[in-house]
Design a protein around this motif. Structure first.
Motif, short mmCIF file in Angstrom:
data_model
loop_
_atom_site.label_atom_id
_atom_site.label_comp_id
_atom_site.label_asym_id
_atom_site.label_seq_id
_atom_site.Cartn_x
_atom_site.Cartn_y
_atom_site.Cartn_z
N LEU A 120 39.12 36.77 43.79
CA LEU A 120 39.53 37.48 42.37
C LEU A 120 39.63 39.02 42.61
O LEU A 120 40.65 39.58 42.28
CB LEU A 120 38.83 37.03 41.40
CG LEU A 120 39.18 35.74 40.73
CD1 LEU A 120 37.86 35.32 39.65
CD2 LEU A 120 40.47 35.54 40.01
N ALA A 131 42.78 39.36 44.55
CA ALA A 131 43.68 39.20 43.57
C ALA A 131 44.21 40.51 42.86
O ALA A 131 45.36 40.78 42.62
CB ALA A 131 43.82 37.80 42.91
N LEU A 165 45.68 43.07 44.83
CA LEU A 165 47.05 42.89 45.20
C LEU A 165 48.19 43.05 44.23
O LEU A 165 49.18 43.65 44.39
CB LEU A 165 47.09 41.29 45.51
CG LEU A 165 48.77 40.75 45.88
CD1 LEU A 165 48.75 41.30 47.55
CD2 LEU A 165 48.86 39.51 45.79
N LEU A 166 47.63 42.70 42.95
CA LEU A 166 48.52 42.76 41.76
C LEU A 166 48.92 44.25 41.37
O LEU A 166 49.71 44.61 41.20
CB LEU A 166 48.13 41.96 40.56
CG LEU A 166 48.40 40.53 40.49
CD1 LEU A 166 47.38 39.89 39.51
CD2 LEU A 166 49.64 40.12 40.77
N SER A 207 42.79 44.86 48.88
CA SER A 207 43.01 43.51 48.70
C SER A 207 42.40 42.73 49.98
O SER A 207 41.86 41.55 50.16
CB SER A 207 44.31 43.07 48.51
OG SER A 207 44.50 41.70 48.29
N VAL A 222 44.43 31.40 50.12
CA VAL A 222 45.06 32.27 49.00
C VAL A 222 46.16 33.12 49.86
O VAL A 222 47.01 33.74 49.31
CB VAL A 222 44.16 33.06 48.25
CG1 VAL A 222 43.57 32.08 47.31
CG2 VAL A 222 43.32 34.18 49.01
N PHE A 237 49.46 35.51 48.64
CA PHE A 237 49.43 37.00 48.49
C PHE A 237 50.43 37.50 49.47
O PHE A 237 51.07 38.63 49.03
CB PHE A 237 47.88 37.66 49.08
CG PHE A 237 46.79 37.33 48.28
CD1 PHE A 237 46.83 36.43 47.41
CD2 PHE A 237 45.57 38.07 48.43
CE1 PHE A 237 45.83 36.28 46.44
CE2 PHE A 237 44.68 38.19 47.57
CZ PHE A 237 44.48 37.03 46.61
N LEU A 269 51.64 34.39 41.98
CA LEU A 269 50.46 34.66 42.67
C LEU A 269 49.46 33.36 42.19
O LEU A 269 48.86 32.52 43.09
CB LEU A 269 49.65 36.03 42.15
CG LEU A 269 48.34 35.91 42.60
CD1 LEU A 269 48.15 35.96 44.28
CD2 LEU A 269 47.66 37.12 42.05
N TRP A 270 49.38 33.17 40.66
CA TRP A 270 48.58 32.03 40.25
C TRP A 270 48.88 30.93 40.61
O TRP A 270 48.23 29.75 41.22
CB TRP A 270 48.43 32.35 39.04
CG TRP A 270 47.45 33.37 38.40
CD1 TRP A 270 48.08 34.41 37.67
CD2 TRP A 270 46.48 33.97 38.75
NE1 TRP A 270 47.43 35.38 37.55
CE2 TRP A 270 46.39 35.29 38.15
CE3 TRP A 270 45.50 33.42 39.62
CZ2 TRP A 270 45.17 36.17 38.21
CZ3 TRP A 270 44.21 34.47 39.87
CH2 TRP A 270 44.38 35.70 39.18
N TRP A 276 47.99 30.08 44.32
CA TRP A 276 46.65 30.22 44.41
C TRP A 276 46.38 28.67 44.10
O TRP A 276 45.64 28.07 45.01
CB TRP A 276 46.10 30.80 43.63
CG TRP A 276 44.79 30.88 43.41
CD1 TRP A 276 43.71 29.82 43.20
CD2 TRP A 276 43.70 32.05 43.63
NE1 TRP A 276 42.49 30.07 43.20
CE2 TRP A 276 42.24 31.55 43.51
CE3 TRP A 276 44.01 33.38 43.52
CZ2 TRP A 276 41.12 32.55 43.38
CZ3 TRP A 276 42.85 34.30 43.62
CH2 TRP A 276 41.58 33.93 43.58
N GLY A 317 43.08 29.66 39.61
CA GLY A 317 44.66 29.38 39.57
C GLY A 317 44.91 28.69 38.28
O GLY A 317 45.79 28.48 37.68
#
Length: 699
Positions: free
Chosen positions: A187, A190, A193-194, A208, A226, A230, A366-367, A370, A396
């Motif tokens: 997480l 993530a 990354l976002l 990340s 993941v 990503f 992304l989710w 995931w 996710g």
């Protein structure tokens, strides 16, 4: 074919948060203001948002930490943590024993986290559980923050609550397996990354990669599930030119590789004679452990891993797309999968005309990635598979339930086309019906599940009818109440399972939530072990001794004293027997508390108290005696950690005086050792299978 336009801009309560400009007098800045916002939230948040988050975090803490004294951790990892408190060398390598003969079959980051807690506060149940509860609650808070950033407080609240009440997440967080640490690190990756996607900057992408690298050093290849999501999300949606995106990904990949490989490279560069044997490997290297036992062996089965089961059916059911819905796995993770899948597809359609850099679509991708990549990996894996692995998929599913649910509600309430009037009710109905099926599987298991079934059926039906009635009468308040009823309905089943997991003792080697649903080995019977077929608890005879050939282990409550001194065992006078397991080197021979007392009395300065066949046996003796114990064959008893030459060297130097052997072997090395010990050692007549070896016995 027409592409649906995105719904109107979200309202203050449903949409992403827009920061209000700070007051001109500076009242909105400073430490005091930040402290107030910690408890009340941002100025433009609805008043209920921050109290709701705090309530969810309190709920998560209660579920994960309730009655800590009843928690039975994974004795295998508990012993390694204890050994790490006795030796920094064992700490660094993740050795099972303080003498650093063999490592556990995972990298050591999670052991380091628990070990530091134990070194600061002393060794004991709550000291090991403290970081696990912390990362579990931290994952809930972090998911809330990530979903809120793009979808608003309503979506974030639903997502956080869904993650909190995921049954397998509650079960595994009340344990000392490394998975909660893995999820938290993923997480963090993530989140970085976002941020990199939104800003186009390189540094968040590097962080990340570092976070996923630490996750790799927690559970190896599982951390990489993941990565396809990503990479694809950044390459598609990052706010930068294509060339810059590619360059940044290259640099981020370097950070990922370095942060993943540093421990492996250091360990493999150290001469084998100066470090422990790498448990689970075939050639005493971490690299082999990565690509074999903890890599392709998990996906394709036993051909790539030592001692693992062929298709893992004894733990999580047969491999196949239906696996996560079967009687073993369904109640652990599948409750919201139908809703999440529909929400993912519909959400992407709704964002069809959005720009390439649209933050909402990037988050959905992304989710969604995931969820999908984890689902396919876990469903189709033919190697060793345990139910608690799927806790990594839970963020996710939870994020899609929250974010996708809000998007579906907006489209349902405000969408211009009648074609959207059925999607949200259909998603709710699908998950509600599936929840009833899951609860029917455990009907008769208790009032809790009966009540949950009634709540799901009644509120599920009422929510669907209320949504439709509100839609066609344009009564928004009715739709809002119906949506709230849907949330309660869809979380009632997971909540019942989660309460069950929180109020009963956890099986530390294979924790699951809820009642047994049958289904053979692993079908709700909580089979043990994270490394192979060994580790199933045997039946006990009338004297209290574990039946020969099984590998029963004691609860962590029999560990060395909570102060961490480890100088005395928890000897209560009861005969808590253990078996050697693993065939020739200790197979079929019992190791009782009385034997442990005898070994400590006659240790005569040896480094290791005794040598036994498997990790399970060694770990339980370590925790009871507080002394280093050699596991000669690793988890399954088939590691080549001990050779006859190594055994002779240890005996000749006085580092080892006792060994437990059995009557049969699992390979030439084991048979050779067993034969030599029986020929040259002195049998201790009071304890079957126990032999003493002295330097004079080595020719």
């Amino acid at each position: 074919m027409t592409t649906l336009a995105p719904p109107p801009a979200p309202s203050r309560e449903d949409g992403p948060r827009h920061r209000a400009a700070p007051p001109a007098d500076g009242a909105g800045s400073g430490l005091a203001a930040r402290a107030r916002r910690l408890f009340t939230g941002a100025p433009d948040d609805p008043r209920w948002a921050r109290p709701a988050l705090w309530a969810i975090l309190v709920l998560a803490t209660a579920l994960y930490a309730w009655n800590l004294s009843s928690i039975t951790g994974n004795t295998f990892y508990d012993a390694a943590v204890y050994s790490g408190t006795r030796s920094w060398k064992a700490f660094f390598f993740g050795a099972l024993d303080a003498g650093s003969f063999i490592t556990v079959d995972k990298p050591p980051f999670a052991l380091w986290v628990m070990g530091l807690s134990a070194r600061v506060f002393g060794y004991g149940t709550w000291q090991l559980m403290l970081p696990m509860v912390a990362v579990g609650v931290g994952s809930v808070a972090l998911l809330h923050r990530l979903v809120k950033r793009d979808f608003g407080p309503v979506a974030a609240t639903i997502a956080a609550l869904a993650l909190t009440l995921t049954p397998i997440t509650v079960a595994i967080t009340r344990d000392t397996n490394p998975d909660p640490v893995l999820v938290f690190l993923m997480l963090l990756g993530a989140a970085a990354l976002l941020k990199a996607v939104r800003t186009g900057r390189l540094l968040p992408l590097v962080w990340s990669g570092v976070a996923i690298g630490f996750a790799f050093n927690t559970k190896m290849m599982q951390a990489y599930v993941v990565l396809p999501a990503f990479f694809l999300v950044y390459l598609w949606a990052a706010n930068a030119s294509l060339g810059r995106r590619i360059r940044n990904l290259a640099v981020g990949t370097v950070a990922l590789v370095v942060s993943s490989a540093w421990w492996m490279v250091v360990v493999d560069l150290i001469p084998a004679s100066s470090r422990p044997y790498i448990g689970g490997s075939t050639d005493n290297t971490v690299w082999d452990l990565v690509i074999g036992y903890n890599g392709f062996g998990r996906i394709f089965g036993a051909s790539s891993s030592v001692g693992s089961q062929g298709n893992g059916a004894s733990f999580g059911g047969e491999a196949g797309l239906y696996r996560l819905f079967n009687e073993i796995m369904g109640g652990q993770i599948s409750w919201l999968i139908p809703f999440a899948a529909i929400a993912l597809v519909a959400g992407l359609v709704l964002r069809g005309r959005a720009p390439r850099t649209d933050a909402r679509r990037a988050a959905l991708l992304l989710w969604g990635g995931w969820f999908v990549f984890h689902y396919l990996t876990f469903a189709l894996a033919e190697g060793t598979f345990h139910p608690y692995y799927v806790t990594a998929m839970a963020p996710g599913v939870a994020a899609l339930a929250g974010a996708g649910g809000v998007m579906l509600y907006q489209a349902f309430r405000e969408g211009p086309a009648a074609k959207w009037s059925w999607v949200l009710p259909a998603a709710i109905a699908a998950s509600a019906v599936w929840a009833v099926v899951l609860l029917q599987r455990v009907s008769g298991s208790g009032t809790l599940y009966t009540v949950a079934e009634i709540v799901v059926a009644a509120l599920g039906a009422l929510s669907v009818l209320g949504l439709l009635a509100g839609r066609f009468t344009r009564r928004h308040r009715l739709m809002g109440v119906a949506a709230l009823a849907a949330v309660v309905a869809l979380l009632a089943g997971p909540a019942a399972y989660s309460v069950s997991a929180a109020t009963s003792s956890t099986n530390g080697t294979n924790p699951t939530a809820g009642p047994s649903t049958g289904g053979g080995m692993g079908g709700g019977q909580r089979p043990s072990g994270d490394g192979g077929p060994g580790g199933t608890t045997g039946d006990t005879n009338s004297s209290g001794s574990t039946a020969s050939g099984s590998t029963g282990v004691p609860p962590s409550g029999t560990a060395p004293s909570a102060s961490g001194s480890g100088t005395e065992s928890a000897e209560s006078g009861t005969d808590t027997s253990r078996t050697g397991g693993g065939g020739g080197m200790g197979g079929g021979s019992q190791v009782s508390s009385a034997m442990i007392t005898y070994l400590k009395k006659h240790q005569d300065g040896a480094t290791w108290l005794v040598a036994v066949a498997t990790d399970q046996t060694a770990s339980s003796i370590i925790l009871e005696s507080g002394q280093p114990v050699i596991s000669m064959g690793g988890w399954s008893g088939s590691d080549n950690a001990m050779t006859l030459a190594k055994l002779k060297s240890l005996v000749k130097s006085g580092k080892l005086r006792y060994i437990v052997v059995g009557d049969s072997g699992q390979g030439s090395s084991n048979t050779e050792i067993s034969t030599w010990v029986k020929k040259h050692g002195t049998a201790v007549s009071d304890y079957s299978g126990l032999y003493r070896l002295d330097a004079s016995d080595v020719g």
